[in-house]
Design a protein around this motif. Sequence first.
Motif, PDB file in Angstrom:
ATOM      1  N   ASP A   1      53.714  42.871 108.922  1.00 30.78           N
ATOM      2  CA  ASP A   1      54.764  41.851 109.071  1.00 30.78           C
ATOM      3  C   ASP A   1      54.036  40.537 108.930  1.00 30.78           C
ATOM      4  O   ASP A   1      54.795  39.591 108.816  1.00 30.78           O
ATOM      5  CB  ASP A   1      55.662  42.094 109.673  1.00 30.78           C
ATOM      6  CG  ASP A   1      56.567  43.282 109.414  1.00 30.78           C
ATOM      7  OD1 ASP A   1      56.697  43.725 108.333  1.00 30.78           O
ATOM      8  OD2 ASP A   1      57.126  43.921 110.398  1.00 30.78           O
ATOM      9  N   THR A   2      52.743  40.627 109.005  1.00 28.27           N
ATOM     10  CA  THR A   2      52.054  39.077 109.086  1.00 28.27           C
ATOM     11  C   THR A   2      51.406  38.926 107.817  1.00 28.27           C
ATOM     12  O   THR A   2      50.697  39.792 107.288  1.00 28.27           O
ATOM     13  CB  THR A   2      51.178  39.110 110.256  1.00 28.27           C
ATOM     14  OG1 THR A   2      51.775  39.469 111.484  1.00 28.27           O
ATOM     15  CG2 THR A   2      50.354  37.940 110.360  1.00 28.27           C
ATOM     16  N   LEU A   3      51.558  37.620 107.426  1.00 23.07           N
ATOM     17  CA  LEU A   3      50.634  37.172 105.935  1.00 23.07           C
ATOM     18  C   LEU A   3      49.368  36.734 106.500  1.00 23.07           C
ATOM     19  O   LEU A   3      49.004  35.967 107.494  1.00 23.07           O
ATOM     20  CB  LEU A   3      51.395  35.980 105.489  1.00 23.07           C
ATOM     21  CG  LEU A   3      50.645  35.549 104.275  1.00 23.07           C
ATOM     22  CD1 LEU A   3      50.773  36.173 103.161  1.00 23.07           C
ATOM     23  CD2 LEU A   3      51.186  34.078 103.857  1.00 23.07           C
ATOM     24  N   ASP A   4      48.244  37.615 106.182  1.00 21.86           N
ATOM     25  CA  ASP A   4      46.827  37.211 106.429  1.00 21.86           C
ATOM     26  C   ASP A   4      45.942  37.305 105.223  1.00 21.86           C
ATOM     27  O   ASP A   4      45.981  38.194 104.715  1.00 21.86           O
ATOM     28  CB  ASP A   4      46.296  38.387 107.297  1.00 21.86           C
ATOM     29  CG  ASP A   4      44.968  38.289 107.888  1.00 21.86           C
ATOM     30  OD1 ASP A   4      44.569  37.139 107.546  1.00 21.86           O
ATOM     31  OD2 ASP A   4      44.638  39.252 108.433  1.00 21.86           O
ATOM     32  N   ILE A   5      45.555  36.016 104.778  1.00 18.34           N
ATOM     33  CA  ILE A   5      44.862  35.931 103.545  1.00 18.34           C
ATOM     34  C   ILE A   5      43.422  36.516 103.879  1.00 18.34           C
ATOM     35  O   ILE A   5      42.800  36.644 102.696  1.00 18.34           O
ATOM     36  CB  ILE A   5      44.737  34.484 103.086  1.00 18.34           C
ATOM     37  CG1 ILE A   5      44.151  33.442 104.174  1.00 18.34           C
ATOM     38  CG2 ILE A   5      46.187  33.692 102.757  1.00 18.34           C
ATOM     39  CD1 ILE A   5      43.789  32.134 103.824  1.00 18.34           C
TER      40      ILE A   5
END
Length: 408
Positions: free
Chosen positions: A331-335
């Motif tokens: 659920d974490t946006l991580d590029i």
Amino acid sequence: MSQTVATPHGLSTERDAGPFDPPSQITRLREARPVSPMVFPDGHEGWIVTGYDAVRQLLADTRFSSRQDIGILHMPYETPNMPAATEPSPQVPGLFVAMDPPDHTRLRRKLTGAFTVKRMKQLEEHIIDIAERQLDEVARLAPPVDLVKEFALPVPSLVICELLGVPYADRETFQVNSAKFLVKDQSFDEKIAAYTALTTYLAELVTRKRATPGEDILSDLARHDDLTIEELTGIAFLLLLAGHETTANVLALGTFALLEHPEQLAELRATPDLMPGAVEELMRYLSIADIFYRYATEDIELCGETIPEGSTVVISLLAANRDPKRFDNPDTLDIHRKARGHLSFGHGIHQCLGQQLARIEMRAGFEGLLRRFPTLELAIPAGEVKLKSDMNIYGVHELPVTWTETAR
């Protein structure tokens, strides 16, 4: 056996946990039972699949049919104006996404040459140019501007119109009707009216291309004498709808997500080489096309559950893409995440035909936008952004943005 009983209005697909997160009801289902029986509002018993491994396995298994003419595909949500399905839907000529082999194979094979990785790479510079020219137009406007109207929608529309040979001057016709077609809460008559308007326009277009072909994908298809006008119309409908609605929504919603994660946005702006991975992560994180359906043609075992022949199966790609058994801290946006393997383009024989085109458009769009507008920010509070909770493809209706300077 315990069952997931639908609420009076069906299974909620409302993103109630936040603008980018899965519906809480869907998340709970995945945690409790990734392949779960459910009862639809009309009493029909079916299944919902939310786990990554189960969804991937299902999509690769052609015993789960995509055809809507062999069984009743009951929607997981129903609206006051939409009657429950009581009989199979007729098969639409050319709509190969709703077909099984060999019909699916026959039609899709005619398009594979048009969307090869090599051909898409050859188009990359032109697509970048289209994005840059549209950003020129945005830069001439006085902020605030709606990024959906001025950038996210025009770029993929211009690209798909050129590829298919659809006059861009006609964009208002197909954009308005495709948007109407994707509205959830509408009557059957309203949905059919939008579909009929689109297909009537496209039937006239492919008929002209059969008579006088040009240098475009629809003309190439029209040269195949074994394709009827009805089949050409169905293919054109599918390519035009998928070719601009999906990418437009990722560009707009993805920009919203990045603006809500300013540290990652700044890093991405400073290090453009991260863009290919960031696009994959945004696809996974946002999963704008979420709910799909299959129909079990025999008893099938799926991840320890037996799905009986005749069952309607609902698939949540969003839930699968947020499965902690597949992705750490999903659920974490991580590029920086290695998000390849996400299911936003589907899997198996129906995996998105235009996925390489979409990747190029998104890389060009995001890279150009971040470079050209270094002070880009929302022009309204994040909580006031109008989300497409009412549409079958998720996104934002409008994204008002502003800036203090532009980079040429």
